[in-house]
Each structure stands twice: as C-alpha cells, then as structure tokens.
Design a protein around this motif. Structure first.
Motif, PDB file in Angstrom:
ATOM      1  N   GLY A 157      11.690  -7.900   4.543  1.00 36.79           N
ATOM      2  CA  GLY A 157      11.012  -8.977   5.267  1.00 36.79           C
ATOM      3  C   GLY A 157       9.572  -9.174   4.843  1.00 36.79           C
ATOM      4  N   LEU A 158       9.225  -8.699   3.666  1.00 34.40           N
ATOM      5  CA  LEU A 158       7.843  -8.697   3.211  1.00 34.40           C
ATOM      6  C   LEU A 158       7.239 -10.102   3.242  1.00 34.40           C
ATOM      7  N   GLY A 159       6.084 -10.218   3.897  1.00 34.78           N
ATOM      8  CA  GLY A 159       5.345 -11.467   3.885  1.00 34.78           C
ATOM      9  C   GLY A 159       5.728 -12.475   4.956  1.00 34.78           C
ATOM     10  N   GLN A 160       6.741 -12.180   5.750  1.00 36.22           N
ATOM     11  CA  GLN A 160       7.092 -13.097   6.836  1.00 36.22           C
ATOM     12  C   GLN A 160       5.947 -13.170   7.842  1.00 36.22           C
ATOM     13  N   MET A 161       5.694 -14.362   8.373  1.00 36.71           N
ATOM     14  CA  MET A 161       4.566 -14.579   9.283  1.00 36.71           C
ATOM     15  C   MET A 161       5.030 -15.264  10.562  1.00 36.71           C
ATOM     16  N   LYS A 162       4.251 -15.044  11.605  1.00 31.21           N
ATOM     17  CA  LYS A 162       4.534 -15.682  12.893  1.00 31.21           C
ATOM     18  C   LYS A 162       3.218 -15.992  13.584  1.00 31.21           C
ATOM     19  N   LEU A 163       3.151 -17.161  14.188  1.00 30.57           N
ATOM     20  CA  LEU A 163       1.977 -17.578  14.961  1.00 30.57           C
ATOM     21  C   LEU A 163       2.367 -17.689  16.424  1.00 30.57           C
ATOM     22  N   ARG A 164       1.522 -17.140  17.282  1.00 35.29           N
ATOM     23  CA  ARG A 164       1.728 -17.251  18.725  1.00 35.29           C
ATOM     24  C   ARG A 164       0.454 -17.818  19.341  1.00 35.29           C
ATOM     25  N   MET A 165       0.608 -18.844  20.129  1.00 31.78           N
ATOM     26  CA  MET A 165      -0.517 -19.473  20.803  1.00 31.78           C
ATOM     27  C   MET A 165      -0.513 -19.063  22.274  1.00 31.78           C
ATOM     28  N   PHE A 166      -1.703 -18.936  22.854  1.00 31.39           N
ATOM     29  CA  PHE A 166      -1.832 -18.519  24.246  1.00 31.39           C
ATOM     30  C   PHE A 166      -2.530 -19.611  25.053  1.00 31.39           C
ATOM     31  N   GLY A 167      -2.308 -19.582  26.344  1.00 31.25           N
ATOM     32  CA  GLY A 167      -3.009 -20.516  27.219  1.00 31.25           C
ATOM     33  C   GLY A 167      -2.141 -21.694  27.594  1.00 31.25           C
ATOM     34  N   ASP A 168      -2.775 -22.725  28.081  1.00 34.02           N
ATOM     35  CA  ASP A 168      -2.127 -23.918  28.601  1.00 34.02           C
ATOM     36  C   ASP A 168      -1.741 -24.840  27.446  1.00 34.02           C
ATOM     37  N   LEU A 183       1.956 -10.559  10.631  1.00 32.65           N
ATOM     38  CA  LEU A 183       2.387 -10.567   9.231  1.00 32.65           C
ATOM     39  C   LEU A 183       3.257  -9.346   8.973  1.00 32.65           C
ATOM     40  N   ARG A 184       4.464  -9.589   8.472  1.00 33.37           N
ATOM     41  CA  ARG A 184       5.382  -8.487   8.184  1.00 33.37           C
ATOM     42  C   ARG A 184       5.003  -7.821   6.860  1.00 33.37           C
ATOM     43  N   HIS A 185       4.536  -6.593   6.951  1.00 29.20           N
ATOM     44  CA  HIS A 185       4.181  -5.843   5.745  1.00 29.20           C
ATOM     45  C   HIS A 185       4.031  -4.366   6.127  1.00 29.20           C
ATOM     46  N   PRO A 186       4.613  -3.434   5.355  1.00 33.38           N
ATOM     47  CA  PRO A 186       4.521  -2.017   5.738  1.00 33.38           C
ATOM     48  C   PRO A 186       3.120  -1.443   5.619  1.00 33.38           C
ATOM     49  N   ASN A 187       2.273  -2.075   4.811  1.00 36.57           N
ATOM     50  CA  ASN A 187       0.899  -1.586   4.630  1.00 36.57           C
ATOM     51  C   ASN A 187       0.872  -0.070   4.390  1.00 36.57           C
ATOM     52  N   TYR A 188       1.641   0.361   3.433  1.00 41.58           N
ATOM     53  CA  TYR A 188       1.714   1.791   3.145  1.00 41.58           C
ATOM     54  C   TYR A 188       0.344   2.330   2.743  1.00 41.58           C
ATOM     55  N   SER A 189      -0.001   3.469   3.304  1.00 42.34           N
ATOM     56  CA  SER A 189      -1.328   4.044   3.074  1.00 42.34           C
ATOM     57  C   SER A 189      -1.394   4.959   1.859  1.00 42.34           C
ATOM     58  N   GLY A 190      -0.230   5.365   1.345  1.00 42.60           N
ATOM     59  CA  GLY A 190      -0.202   6.358   0.274  1.00 42.60           C
ATOM     60  C   GLY A 190      -0.156   7.779   0.797  1.00 42.60           C
ATOM     61  N   LEU A 191      -0.268   7.942   2.106  1.00 42.14           N
ATOM     62  CA  LEU A 191      -0.253   9.268   2.724  1.00 42.14           C
ATOM     63  C   LEU A 191       1.012   9.495   3.558  1.00 42.14           C
ATOM     64  N   GLN A 192       1.915   8.520   3.549  1.00 46.77           N
ATOM     65  CA  GLN A 192       3.145   8.628   4.326  1.00 46.77           C
ATOM     66  C   GLN A 192       4.282   9.125   3.431  1.00 46.77           C
ATOM     67  N   ARG A 193       5.235   9.818   4.033  1.00 48.42           N
ATOM     68  CA  ARG A 193       6.384  10.329   3.291  1.00 48.42           C
ATOM     69  C   ARG A 193       7.632   9.521   3.617  1.00 48.42           C
ATOM     70  N   ASN A 194       8.454   9.348   2.619  1.00 47.90           N
ATOM     71  CA  ASN A 194       9.794   8.820   2.851  1.00 47.90           C
ATOM     72  C   ASN A 194      10.555   9.849   3.674  1.00 47.90           C
ATOM     73  N   GLN A 195      11.091   9.450   4.811  1.00 51.20           N
ATOM     74  CA  GLN A 195      11.700  10.399   5.730  1.00 51.20           C
ATOM     75  C   GLN A 195      13.012  10.979   5.203  1.00 51.20           C
ATOM     76  N   ILE A 196      13.562  10.388   4.135  1.00 55.74           N
ATOM     77  CA  ILE A 196      14.796  10.917   3.544  1.00 55.74           C
ATOM     78  C   ILE A 196      14.476  11.812   2.357  1.00 55.74           C
ATOM     79  N   THR A 197      13.661  11.322   1.427  1.00 54.90           N
ATOM     80  CA  THR A 197      13.355  12.098   0.221  1.00 54.90           C
ATOM     81  C   THR A 197      12.192  13.056   0.414  1.00 54.90           C
ATOM     82  N   GLN A 198      11.354  12.793   1.420  1.00 55.75           N
ATOM     83  CA  GLN A 198      10.131  13.561   1.680  1.00 55.75           C
ATOM     84  C   GLN A 198       9.077  13.399   0.586  1.00 55.75           C
ATOM     85  N   LEU A 199       9.264  12.428  -0.281  1.00 53.38           N
ATOM     86  CA  LEU A 199       8.255  12.115  -1.287  1.00 53.38           C
ATOM     87  C   LEU A 199       7.246  11.133  -0.694  1.00 53.38           C
TER      88      LEU A 199
END
Length: 267
Positions: A157-168, A183-199
């Motif tokens: 879903g990379l890059g999908q966007m949504k706008l929500r308006m508030f008020g009257d 904005l749909r994006h994992p924003n990986y930090s480089g410090l997270q591990r893949n929970q399956i491979t642990q890499l």
C-alpha cells in the motif's frame, strides 16, 4: 496551621485537570544538546520560549507514535520554519517544517518515534529571531519498535493517502479549517528487525512532503527516521476555496507520490 495549608495544597493539586500534567515536563539540561547545538544553529543562541507552545506527553503511551503539537501563542508572529529535534534519537533532527501564510497561526501535530528518555525541542524561526522550546518525554524503544505489518503488506500500500476534514461541513469554504493527512508508508528506521528472519530492515522513509491548496503552499516537511510509521499530520489552515488539497511526497528509495484529495470527508 501548617497541616491545613498542606491539605489545601494537596486538594488543589488533585483538582487540577489531567492536561496540567504537561507543565511537569519542561526541557531539561543535558550534555547532548551542547553537542548538537552548533550543527543546528551555529553561533546563534536561541531565545527560550517564543511564539510557539509545544505539547508532548510526559510519559508516552507508545514510543513509536508520540504526538507532538505546535501551537502558536502570539498571532502577530510570522513563523516561517520550525525544526523538531529529539536529542537522544540516533538521528536527532526529526523534521524540518516550513509554513505558508495560510497556516498562520500555526496549529500543527505530527507523530514521532522517541528512542529513549529525551528532550523533544522545537527551534522556531521568525524574521526577527530563533526561539527554542519543548518538552521532556519519557519513552524508549521507539526507533526499533517492530513495524505493524510485515514488509510485503507494508509495501503493497506504499504511498496511499487519505484526507480527513474536521468541523462543520456547512461552514464557508474560505473559513479556517482543520484537516488531517494520512500517508501509508512503513518509514523504516533501519533499526527494526524483520520478525521472521530477524534481520535488520534497511532504512526506507519519507524524506520530503508538500501540501498545497491550488497554487498556495500550506507546508513542507523534510523528515528522517524519527517520523512514525504511516505518517499523520493534523493542522489548521485558512481555506482559499479550492475544493481539494494536493499532497506530494518522496522517499529515500526514489519513489514519488502525488495525490489530489477532495475536501469532502468530515471527521
């Protein structure tokens, strides 16, 4: 007499609203800022306080999505830029923001990762001076917290966007409005591990974002690894009557995203 005074003081504290906890977490002194200061402001000595009030929780509920709110307290000030700095994060500069005239007075929220107990400070730039204010936030592990989805799902879903308006929804289109962009994006930090491979998952994040209403720029953000997964920005602005907002973004892998979002979805 002393007992009565203490009792009255305790009752007064208990009667204070929950949001008053915010006054308990001002910026604290520490050596990290001394190391960062020159790289960020050079020889400039920021003035404490200024036209922006920063709100952030004293103890974060989720270190990977800590809300930081910038509220302008002096409506006469012209705020052109603001830099969000998280002292103790591996990459301390979380976001460099610039604001168009329609954003004034600034009322802006973003969500960040906090890796350990840290000052979250905001450097505010006006034509006259540079100011500094912020909060001390108790949080840990935000930059290495596991992603909410596995990499295949996150990238689908990379890059999908949504706008929500508030008020009257019936208010005039040229009134001041409140909006939220997601904005749909994992924003990986480089410090997270893949929970399956642990890499470690390589860093991959939104590095630039622009929001426009027609030809009028509302704001830009140049971000790093400290912006949370699936970035969310909530803000107020003066509506110029254009029926949609245009969002443009790029990430560190060279992807470019652009979407025109109609101002129809009310919160």
């Amino acid at each position: 007499m002393a007992y009565a005074f203490r009792t009255a003081a305790i009752l007064a504290l208990l009667a204070m609203p929950v949001w008053a906890e915010g006054i308990q977490n001002p910026l604290t002194d520490g050596p990290t800022w001394d190391d960062l200061r020159f790289d960020l402001v050079g020889e400039t000595v920021p003035i404490d306080g200024g036209p922006l009030l920063v709100e952030a929780p004293y103890r974060a509920h989720d270190a990977a999505t800590v809300p930081v709110i910038l509220r302008q307290t002096d409506p006469t000030a012209v705020i052109t830029h603001a830099t969000v700095v998280i002292d103790e994060n591996p990459a301390p500069v979380a976001a460099e923001l610039s604001f168009g005239p329609a954003m004034s007075p600034i009322d802006f929220e973003l969500r960040v990762r906090v890796n350990q107990y840290s000052n979250v400070r905001v450097l505010t730039q006006t034509p006259e001076a540079t100011y500094m204010t912020g909060r001390f936030v108790k949080a840990s592990g935000g930059c290495s917290a596991p992603a909410s989805r596995d990499p295949d799902q996150a990238l689908a879903g990379l890059g999908q966007m949504k706008l929500r308006m508030f008020g009257d929804a019936t208010q005039q289109s040229t009134a001041r409005r409140e909006a939220q962009i997601m904005l749909r994006h994992p924003n990986y930090s480089g410090l997270q591990r893949n929970q399956i491979t642990q890499l470690f998952i390589p860093a991959h994040f939104i590095d630039h974002l622009e929001v426009w209403q027609g030809d009028d720029l509302l704001f830009t953000m140049d971000g790093g690894i400290s912006i949370s997964e699936n970035p969310v920005f909530r803000f107020s602005y003066m509506d110029n009557g254009v029926p949609a907002l245009t969002v443009k973004a790029t990430d560190t892998e060279g992807n470019a995203f652009e979407q025109v979002l109609a101002k129809t979805a009310e919160g």
